[in-house]
Write an enzyme that holds these catalytic residues in place. Structure first.
Site, PDB file in Angstrom:
ATOM      1  N   ASN A 132       0.804  -1.372  -0.122  1.00 30.17           N
ATOM      2  CA  ASN A 132       0.018  -0.029   0.119  1.00 30.17           C
ATOM      3  C   ASN A 132       0.767   1.094   0.054  1.00 30.17           C
ATOM      4  OD1 ASN A 132      -2.011  -1.808   0.356  1.00 30.17           O
ATOM      5  ND2 ASN A 132      -1.417  -1.918   2.399  1.00 30.17           N
ATOM      6  N   HIS A 133       1.904   1.104  -0.341  1.00 29.49           N
ATOM      7  CA  HIS A 133       2.852   2.396  -0.573  1.00 29.49           C
ATOM      8  C   HIS A 133       2.958   2.759  -2.063  1.00 29.49           C
ATOM      9  CE1 HIS A 133       5.377   0.546   3.161  1.00 29.49           C
ATOM     10  NE2 HIS A 133       4.159   1.045   3.351  1.00 29.49           N
ATOM     11  N   LEU A 134       1.751   3.764  -2.572  1.00 30.55           N
ATOM     12  CA  LEU A 134       1.541   3.713  -3.745  1.00 30.55           C
ATOM     13  C   LEU A 134       2.412   4.927  -4.378  1.00 30.55           C
ATOM     14  CD1 LEU A 134      -2.288   3.372  -3.205  1.00 30.55           C
ATOM     15  CD2 LEU A 134      -0.729   1.739  -3.802  1.00 30.55           C
TER      16      LEU A 134
END
Lengths: 540, 483
Positions: A471-473
């Site tokens: 979820n580290h976009l």
């Protein structure tokens, strides 16, 4: 002049940590700010009760039910918000929140700075891209971000590779027994395990209490000992920011000089509204920000705004993760204190990065009681034997996870789908593939996991080699010094529009091996400083 | 610890810098300065004369929200331009004990000179020595106090003083122990306990008929500390009183918040155990005063809650900001620390809500004020008790008046005094800083105030004449004040 519901000096789109930091800093300097948030406001207490009432304790999205007008990804059950394609589609099944305060409502609160070399991957290692700015440009803003978020870290001289000029605002929390024992064993056997910097209070800080180890940082810290973007939303509003909730921005308007003049948004009933401003800060997360630019296409900007380079929506990155779980030959009792306290950092940088991805491994300190109970029940046990099995597994289970670097690849991209959401706006279609650069590193990680399991006489060693999202976009509106192959310049300003800034991890031109939030915060504070100069306000 | 080291370093540095001066004024010794520093702690000068969270020590400027308007504390550093650097010992004594500045203007009794009037001359000298030689000068003029008419006429304080200021210095009571007399001196003079714990009359003076019977202090209530076993602290042991003064917390009794937490942090926790024992000795002798509305001690209420199990699953997963029950509000906002039972943690780091005076008094002010403002109580040993507030400045979760009233009533019913009920209006009043006393409602009652004021002028001049005559009559042997 104070902002009203129709115009302000600065329009901030998105109320997560990035937008809220910008809004707060500008409002505190007397600049009028209107902040638009697609989702609703949720009370912290409601989120806490949602977590306690919900059935899927592992689902961090569950306590934040998505709005019909502004959906965010939900997976249990899958609301199919993101249309995922490509060989590694599942590894981009991301979680983020469209609510006031944004996704840092649930995060590990890890607040790492990037390494100096992370900013110059092409120049130093001949792979990936360069940012166009260096670590030194960001260093003062990293510190300011640490002060704003309230970061506790090892003030004992531990070198984390990112040179510091000041101590962490707070000393780190004491390690849990699990982390201390794990750290002792690993450091005695050739690994390098460190206490990680986190936006979590080790003492009362900024009117928020000390962490008391509820061990559910994800999905919600019930006492706000952990920083969340909501803190700066509250501060921004108290400093004069006008916040509009349930305002789904779907188009930015440009004038004849290519300046942004207005943002159009829909309310939950589908009615359109228009707000005007002198400057626009797009801070709606990496995916939604890119989507807004793509939706704002005109005759002149046929591919969408800020997109003369055709890079908007491309170069999608995350930290592909793998994991391992085993039973140690001694009780370690995970679950005391916060969910994560330590990291293994011996492969964050080095010449190997020419060939394979850097990475960070971290010990999971989440209570294993629930999983142990499910497992013990599945073994058909009852009575005393059930209790013993739960106790044994809850105390002996070791779970380690990892972040791997990934190179920016223009083919990893988001495009607008023909399918529409409830407001009639296009959904997002994401294509994702994880290359050999990352896979080679993951093989090495697998070997490390095996070694660690051996150190603890591990049994039932279960490798989770399938890449999982973290979820580290990043990368969707990528930074660079060349307008032909990047979306924003070193100041996070769109190459194509002089008054448009992007405050999102989407600008990050390399993924590195650590959580991206502190870097977003630092870049956002730097954007606020730039805007204060532009608007003629004295800076500190 | 750090505090003390810094203070010590300051003394050393100042002593060095001022060595020539000290040589001239040979009577000012380092020991005297140190004693003055301790006395300044005991008198809690820093609490009002320093802006909290980073203000320069003793530089003033702290806005004291009095019911009549904000009174800004003065700079009492030895700055000759902004502070008291040009004060002689006599000037200092006039300000400290009589409420009169060097320029002749009257201080407002937010400065507790009615208590400091009891200070013995050698202690005034030591305080003077410390403030002049142990404190760094700060040349910044604090904000000026501007109260509305008629309170801006400082001369009116001369009248007030003639009525309410007893100028006599403390005299030890014959036949009482040294410990009792020391305690009485600390309680009545230095720590000025009655400034908060004695109710005030219409003219904002301490009521002589109800010493230590409990007073309202804006949003907070300073409880009855007489020896009454129901309304006061008669049920507290000597050691419990000492522990409370030293740490602000006695499990099963009370935890200090608001102004009392400040008094513990800034002053009481720095006193010697002998002085705290002395204070407790004296407090235990205070004549009992009963509030007939109270039937059992404030610390003797409450039972553990068992609502958690009935809550789970009942309201599902929702975006709603409306609680389905007060129990749900309690679960979400309070139970994480105070536990679903409300009984706190075994180590008392998070106190029990039962057997807790904040929930047991007939006056619920402190419960409301704690929910709104939280608790902030750092101690010299490094411990820092901190509960976040849920008021408008909350960084955790600002709550509405209605939600806070619901929470307070749930807590009172379950953990506290079941005879007490809180309304939404009570919370709104607390948010505004408490009910304004009659005197502060000037615009509405201005005619009455003017009449009273005129009467006071007449009464005051008559009384001051009478006092002068009296003094002439009793001189040279002033009688000690009755206990």
């Amino acid at each position: 002049m104070r902002a009203n519901d129709h115009s302000a000096d600065v329009i901030v789109i998105g109320s997560g940590v990035a937008g809220a930091l910008v809004a707060h800093d500008l409002s505190a300097a007397g600049i009028s700010v209107l902040m638009l948030e697609a989702g609703p406001h949720l009370e912290r207490w409601r989120i806490v009760e949602n977590y306690r009432n919900g059935a899927n304790k592992d689902d961090n999205q569950q306590p934040y039910p998505a709005s019909k007008h502004a959906p965010h990804p939900e997976y249990k059950p899958d609301n199919d918000y993101l249309i995922l394609k490509g060989p590694d589609a599942k590894a981009y099944a991301s979680q983020y929140l469209r609510v006031v305060g944004g996704t840092t409502w649930h995060w590990a609160a890890s607040c790492w700075r990037f390494l100096p070399n992370d900013f110059h991957m092409k120049q130093v290692y001949g792979v990936g891209r360069d940012w166009g700015i260096s670590y030194d440009d960001l260093e003062p803003w990293y510190y300011k971000a640490e002060l704003e978020l309230g970061v506790s870290g090892p003030n004992d001289g531990t070198d984390l590779g990112s040179p510091r000029k000041q101590n962490y605002p707070m000393d780190h929390l004491p390690l849990s027994y699990n982390d201390q024992r794990f750290s002792d064993v690993l450091n005695a056997n050739g690994f390098r395990l460190v206490s990680e910097p986190v936006a979590r209070n080790s003492r009362p800080y900024d009117e928020r209490p000390t962490c008391c180890g509820n061990n559910n940082c994800m999905p919600i810290c019930p006492i706000a000992a952990m920083y969340s973007g909501i803190v700066h939303v509250l501060k921004a509003e108290r400093a004069g920011t006008r916040l509009l909730t349930n305002a789904v921005v779907y188009r930015l308007e440009v004038d004849a000089h290519d300046n942004i003049i207005a943002a159009l948004y829909k309310d939950p009933e589908g009615n359109s509204h228009r707000v005007t401003g002198k400057y626009f800060v797009l801070a709606a997360n990496a995916l939604e920000s890119a989507k807004i630019l793509l939706m704002s296409n005109t005759d002149k900007f046929a591919n969408g705004l800020a997109n003369s380079s055709d890079q908007v929506g491309r170069n999608l990155m995350d930290h592909p993760g793998t994991g391992v779980t085993f039973l140690a030959n001694e009780p370690l009792w995970p679950g005391r204190g916060p969910m994560e306290l330590t990291s293994i950092v011996d492969h964050r940088d080095g010449d190997f990065r020419r060939e394979w991805a850097s990475k960070k491994l971290h010990l999971n300190n989440q209570s294993q009681t629930r999983k142990a109970t499910l497992k013990a029940l599945s073994m058909g046990l009852a009575g005393k034997k059930l209790d013993e099995e739960i106790r044994y597994r809850a105390s002996h289970t070791v779970n380690i996870n990892s972040f791997h670097d990934i190179l920016p690849d223009p083919d990893n991209r988001l495009v607008l789908s023909d399918q529409k959401d409830a407001l009639g706006l296009p959904r997002m279609e994401i294509t994702y593939k994880i290359g050999d650069y990352t896979k080679r590193s993951a093989e090495h990680t697998h070997e490390s996991y095996a070694k660690i399991a051996q150190l603890f006489g591990g049994t039932e060693v279960t490798f989770d080699d399938a890449f999982a999202p973290n979820n580290h976009l990043m990368g969707s509106v990528i930074m660079g010094s060349n307008p032909k192959d990047s979306v924003v310049d070193g100041d996070c300003r769109a190459h194509d529009h002089a008054n448009l800034y992007l405050a999102t991890s989407g600008v990050m031109a390399s993924a590195g091996s650590v959580n991206c939030t502190l870097t977003i915060a630092a870049l956002s504070l730097r954007i606020a400083d730039t805007l204060k100069r532009q608007l003629g306000h004295v800076t500190t | 610890m750090t505090h003390r080291l810094v203070a010590l370093a300051r003394i050393t540095l100042c002593s060095l810098l001022l060595a020539p001066l000290l040589a001239q004024a040979a009577e000012i010794s380092t020991e005297q300065i140190k004693r003055g520093e301790y006395l300044a702690r005991a008198a809690d000068c820093i609490a009002c004369h320093t802006v909290p969270h980073g203000g320069k020590p003793f530089a003033g400027g702290y806005g004291i929200a009095s019911p009549l308007g904000t009174i800004y504390s003065s700079n009492i550093t030895p700055s000759t331009t902004a502070g008291i650097g040009s004060y002689t010992l006599q000037d200092f004594d006039n300000a400290l004990r009589k409420g009169i500045r060097k320029d002749g203007a009257h201080l407002y009794p937010a400065m507790p000179y009615t208590a400091y009037a009891r200070l013995q001359p050698e202690d005034v000298e030591a305080l003077y020595a410390y403030l002049m030689h142990g404190v760094a000068p700060v040349d910044i003029q604090p904000q000026r106090t501007r109260l509305p008419f008629p309170f801006n006429i400082r001369l009116s304080m001369a009248v007030w003083n003639s009525l309410f200021l007893d100028p006599r210095v403390f005299q030890p009571e014959q036949g009482k122990s040294d410990q009792y007399n020391r305690g009485r001196y600390l309680v009545d003079a230095l720590e000025h306990c009655s400034a908060c714990h004695t109710p005030r009359n219409m003219m904002m003076a301490e009521r002589s008929d109800a010493p230590f019977a409990g007073g309202q202090l804006g949003a907070w209530y300073a409880p009855n500390i007489t020896s009454d076993p129901v309304s006061g602290v008669g049920g507290w042991s000597q050691d419990e009183l000492v522990q409370y003064l030293k740490t602000g917390h006695v499990p099963g009794k009370a935890a200090a918040a608001g102004p009392m937490a400040e008094a513990v942090s800034d002053s009481l926790s720095h006193l010697t155990d002998a002085d705290l024992q002395a204070m407790a000795t004296y407090i235990k002798t205070l004549a009992p005063i009963r509030n007939t509305a109270e039937t059992k001690p404030a610390y003797a209420w409450g039972e553990a809650a068992h609502d958690d199990a009935t809550l789970r699953g009942t309201s599902g997963v929702t975006q709603s900001s409306h609680a389905t029950s007060p129990a749900e509000l309690f679960s979400a906002n309070c139970a994480t620390c105070h536990q679903p039972s409300g009984m706190g943690t075994a180590d008392n780091a998070y106190p029990s809500l039962t057997n807790n005076t904040a929930l047991g008094h007939a006056n619920p002010s402190n419960l409301i004020a704690v929910i709104l403002n939280g608790v902030d109580r750092p101690l010299p040993d490094g411990r820092h008790v901190f509960m976040p507030g849920f008021g408008p400045d909350s960084m955790v979760n600002p709550l509405s008046d209605a939600d806070i009233a619901a929470l307070a009533n749930y807590a009172l019913k379950q953990f506290g005094n079941q005879n007490v009920h809180v309304t939404t209006e009570d919370v709104a009043t607390s948010r505004k800083g408490g009910e304004a006393p009659l005197l502060a409602k000037v615009p509405r009652v201005l005619p009455i105030v003017l009449v009273v004021f005129a009467l006071l002028l007449i009464l005051g001049s008559w009384r001051s004449v009478r006092q002068r005559n009296l003094r002439r009559a009793v001189r040279p042997s002033p009688t000690p004040r009755a206990p």
